[in-house]
Scaffold this active site. Structure first.
Site, short mmCIF file in Angstrom:
data_model
loop_
_atom_site.label_atom_id
_atom_site.label_comp_id
_atom_site.label_asym_id
_atom_site.label_seq_id
_atom_site.Cartn_x
_atom_site.Cartn_y
_atom_site.Cartn_z
N ARG A 14 1.76 -7.22 -13.00
CA ARG A 14 1.80 -7.49 -11.51
C ARG A 14 1.87 -8.85 -11.20
O ARG A 14 0.94 -9.55 -11.66
CB ARG A 14 0.49 -6.60 -10.60
N ASP A 39 -18.37 -6.22 2.54
CA ASP A 39 -18.27 -4.78 2.49
C ASP A 39 -18.37 -3.89 3.69
O ASP A 39 -19.39 -3.85 4.30
CB ASP A 39 -19.16 -4.43 1.24
N GLY A 93 -9.57 1.11 0.11
CA GLY A 93 -11.03 1.60 0.30
C GLY A 93 -11.35 1.91 1.69
O GLY A 93 -12.05 3.12 1.69
N GLY A 147 -8.26 -2.36 3.06
CA GLY A 147 -9.54 -2.55 1.84
C GLY A 147 -10.27 -3.76 2.09
O GLY A 147 -10.46 -4.15 3.20
N ASN A 148 -10.50 -4.39 1.12
CA ASN A 148 -11.04 -5.74 0.96
C ASN A 148 -9.93 -6.59 1.62
O ASN A 148 -10.08 -7.46 2.52
CB ASN A 148 -11.49 -6.17 -0.08
N HIS A 161 0.90 -6.96 -1.07
CA HIS A 161 0.71 -5.51 -1.14
C HIS A 161 1.97 -4.43 -1.20
O HIS A 161 1.92 -3.42 -0.80
CB HIS A 161 -0.19 -5.09 0.01
N GLY A 198 -9.10 2.72 4.31
CA GLY A 198 -8.37 3.78 4.91
C GLY A 198 -8.48 5.20 4.37
O GLY A 198 -8.29 6.16 4.93
N GLU A 199 -8.71 5.20 3.13
CA GLU A 199 -8.96 6.52 2.46
C GLU A 199 -10.55 7.12 2.73
O GLU A 199 -10.49 8.38 2.54
CB GLU A 199 -8.91 6.34 1.01
N ARG A 237 -11.25 -12.61 4.65
CA ARG A 237 -10.19 -13.62 5.14
C ARG A 237 -10.20 -13.20 6.64
O ARG A 237 -10.24 -12.39 6.94
CB ARG A 237 -8.88 -13.18 4.49
N ASN A 246 -2.78 -6.66 -14.61
CA ASN A 246 -2.87 -7.29 -13.29
C ASN A 246 -3.65 -8.44 -13.61
O ASN A 246 -5.08 -8.16 -13.65
CB ASN A 246 -3.43 -6.21 -12.21
N GLU A 273 -0.85 1.67 -7.39
CA GLU A 273 0.02 0.65 -7.60
C GLU A 273 0.46 0.55 -9.14
O GLU A 273 1.39 0.34 -9.41
CB GLU A 273 -0.53 -0.59 -7.19
N ARG A 295 -18.92 -1.01 4.13
CA ARG A 295 -19.96 0.17 4.31
C ARG A 295 -21.40 -0.67 4.69
O ARG A 295 -22.18 -0.03 5.44
CB ARG A 295 -20.06 0.61 2.71
P1 AMP Z 1 -10.59 -1.84 -1.56
O1 AMP Z 1 -10.19 -3.27 -1.54
O2 AMP Z 1 -9.45 -0.96 -1.61
O3 AMP Z 1 -11.32 -1.65 -2.98
O4 AMP Z 1 -11.67 -1.54 -0.65
C1 AMP Z 1 -12.83 -1.96 -0.70
C2 AMP Z 1 -13.50 -1.73 0.92
O5 AMP Z 1 -13.49 -0.28 0.89
C3 AMP Z 1 -14.91 -2.09 1.15
O6 AMP Z 1 -14.97 -2.97 2.14
C4 AMP Z 1 -15.74 -0.86 1.05
O7 AMP Z 1 -16.88 -1.19 1.86
C5 AMP Z 1 -14.45 0.05 1.91
N1 AMP Z 1 -15.02 1.45 1.50
C6 AMP Z 1 -15.03 2.01 0.24
N2 AMP Z 1 -15.49 3.14 0.31
C7 AMP Z 1 -16.00 3.43 1.70
C8 AMP Z 1 -16.40 4.45 2.45
N3 AMP Z 1 -16.82 5.68 1.92
N4 AMP Z 1 -16.73 4.16 3.70
C9 AMP Z 1 -16.70 3.07 4.35
N5 AMP Z 1 -15.75 1.93 3.61
C10 AMP Z 1 -15.75 2.19 2.41
#
Ligand code: AMP
Length: 397
Positions: free
Chosen positions: A90, A282, A330, A209-210, A179, A332-333, A240, A7, A383, A284
């Site tokens: 990818r 982020d 991130g 996620g981001n 995606h 959603g999970e 974005r 990737n 992915e 969090r």
């Molecule tokens: P990704 O692009 O899939 O890596 O997702 C990144 C996003 O997931 C970031 O905004 C992180 O803050 C968020 N994230 C990851 N773990 C958690 C968590 N335990 N609680 C809240 N947001 C999270």
């Protein structure tokens, strides 16, 4: 069969080596800041990961380092490059040419290059990855897996923009989505978890996620998705903006005296959670600040959940109902609070979150109540596995 999944981003090169038959991850890593003085290389699985400062002038040198790490030193995963049977790449933009993954030949390379106009940074980077693999592993079969392929099933009423038709003919301006590999994977896994054929289900898949995107998958066929010509459209994301009134663009260019590159940068890199909260992209950090009373962080958090909620409504209307809503990536999970906000108030639509299940962590799981007419699922995306599987299937034909 071992497949190396590549990737390549504009200044990064991410990779995983997987055994497709045994579903085993053999190695993974990333070269970052390729081309800069701060370049470094992370390689290895979890606690065995090592971080190496390494000079990499370009993707070609990065690829040489990756192959060396895979075959030598304390973190080596295989004895020689002969143990890599194929490479899966990818690719972000496959345009109208690629409704499915393909074996890479000169014609495919030329088309990926042609499509770079629609995804300049991404497709050019992917080509660098392809060229580097060709150089270091001559003759190895390679497959291109496109983020856009899954959405080539959208009908014209869903993918066309109401702009002068000639612009579509001239430039191919339309919705392509992104995606797609993630949406394809989680829709398949959701059907498996529910133990029902994908062809019998109406699904709404949410990659949060981001980067964020959602899609409506009607009986296994993608019928709509939130990202558009580029991955800027749709939901609010980390940096974005997602969908805004298009009139904002000329307004900003005029009033802030911005160039096209600057307005593009503003909407891609300075907006979303970061732009509204002023704190971070982020979630969090935004969540922590909002819980300490930071008003703009609270607003950013609210807007993020509200934008997901609106797409759920749209896609229920588009499909005339929904059987399951699937969350991944991130946020959603992992973020129970965001999930609670997204699904609050949706009980009249038959969507009932189970508070207790929502708090639990784990892999693939159902988080709706047993009597919720619509199931809600969390499915960690993968992915790389999808890319490796497509590669395996095409190379074995
Ligand atoms: P990704 O692009 O899939 O890596 O997702 C990144 C996003 O997931 C970031 O905004 C992180 O803050 C968020 N994230 C990851 N773990 C958690 C968590 N335990 N609680 C809240 N947001 C999270």
């Amino acid at each position: 069969m071992n497949v190396l999944v590549i990737n390549a981003g504009s200044s990064s090169l991410k990779y995983q080596l997987l055994n497709v038959e045994t579903h085993t991850l053999l190695a993974k890593g990333i070269c970052e800041r390729v081309g800069s003085d701060e370049a470094f290389h992370k390689h290895g699985l979890d606690e065995n990961e090592v971080v190496i400062d390494a000079k990499m002038a370009d993707h070609d040198e990065a690829m040489a380092l990756v192959l060396e790490s895979l075959t030598s030193g304390p973190t080596k995963a295989i004895d020689s490059l002969d143990e890599i049977d194929a490479v899966g790449h990818r690719i972000v933009q496959g345009g109208k040419y690629f409704p499915r993954s393909v074996v890479i030949d000169d014609d495919v390379v030329a088309k990926i290059d042609e499509l770079a106009e629609l995804a300049p940074l991404h497709n050019k980077a992917a080509l660098m990855g392809i060229h580097a693999c060709r150089k270091h592993m001559p003759g190895i079969p390679m497959v291109a897996v496109f983020d856009t392929s899954f959405f080539q099933t959208l009908s014209p009423r869903a993918y066309m923009y109401p702009l002068p038709y000639e612009l579509y003919e001239k430039y191919g301006i339309r919705k392509y989505g992104a995606h797609g590999t993630s949406h394809r994977y989680i829709s398949e896994r959701a059907a498996a978890v529910l133990d029902e054929p994908l062809e019998d289900l109406k699904l709404i898949t949410c990659h949060l996620g981001n980067g964020c995107s959602m899609s409506a998958i009607d009986h296994g066929i993608a019928v709509d998705t939130s990202m558009g010509l580029t991955p800027l459209d749709g939901l609010m994301m980390g940096t974005r903006c997602g969908a805004v009134d298009p009139a904002v663009v000329p307004f900003l260019m005029e009033h802030e005296n911005l160039s096209t590159a600057e307005v593009n940068d503003l909407m891609n890199k300075k907006s979303g959670l970061l732009g509204i909260s002023g704190i971070s992209n982020d979630l969090r950090s935004v969540k922590d600040a909002s819980e300490q009373g930071h008003e703009r962080a609270q607003l950013a958090y609210d807007m993020y959940s509200y934008s997901v909620k609106k797409y759920i409504g749209q896609y229920i209307a588009v499909m005339g109902g929904v059987d399951a809503i699937v969350l991944t990536a991130g946020v959603g999970e992992n973020c129970e609070k965001m999930r609670r906000m997204i699904f609050s108030g949706l009980q009249p639509l038959g969507i009932v979150l189970d508070e207790e299940r929502n708090r639990l962590r784990g892999g693939e799981r159902v988080i709706s109540t047993d009597d919720s007419p619509v199931s809600i699922l969390v499915v960690p995306t993968n992915e790389e596995y999808m890319i490796a599987r497509d590669t395996f299937e095409l190379v074995h034909q």
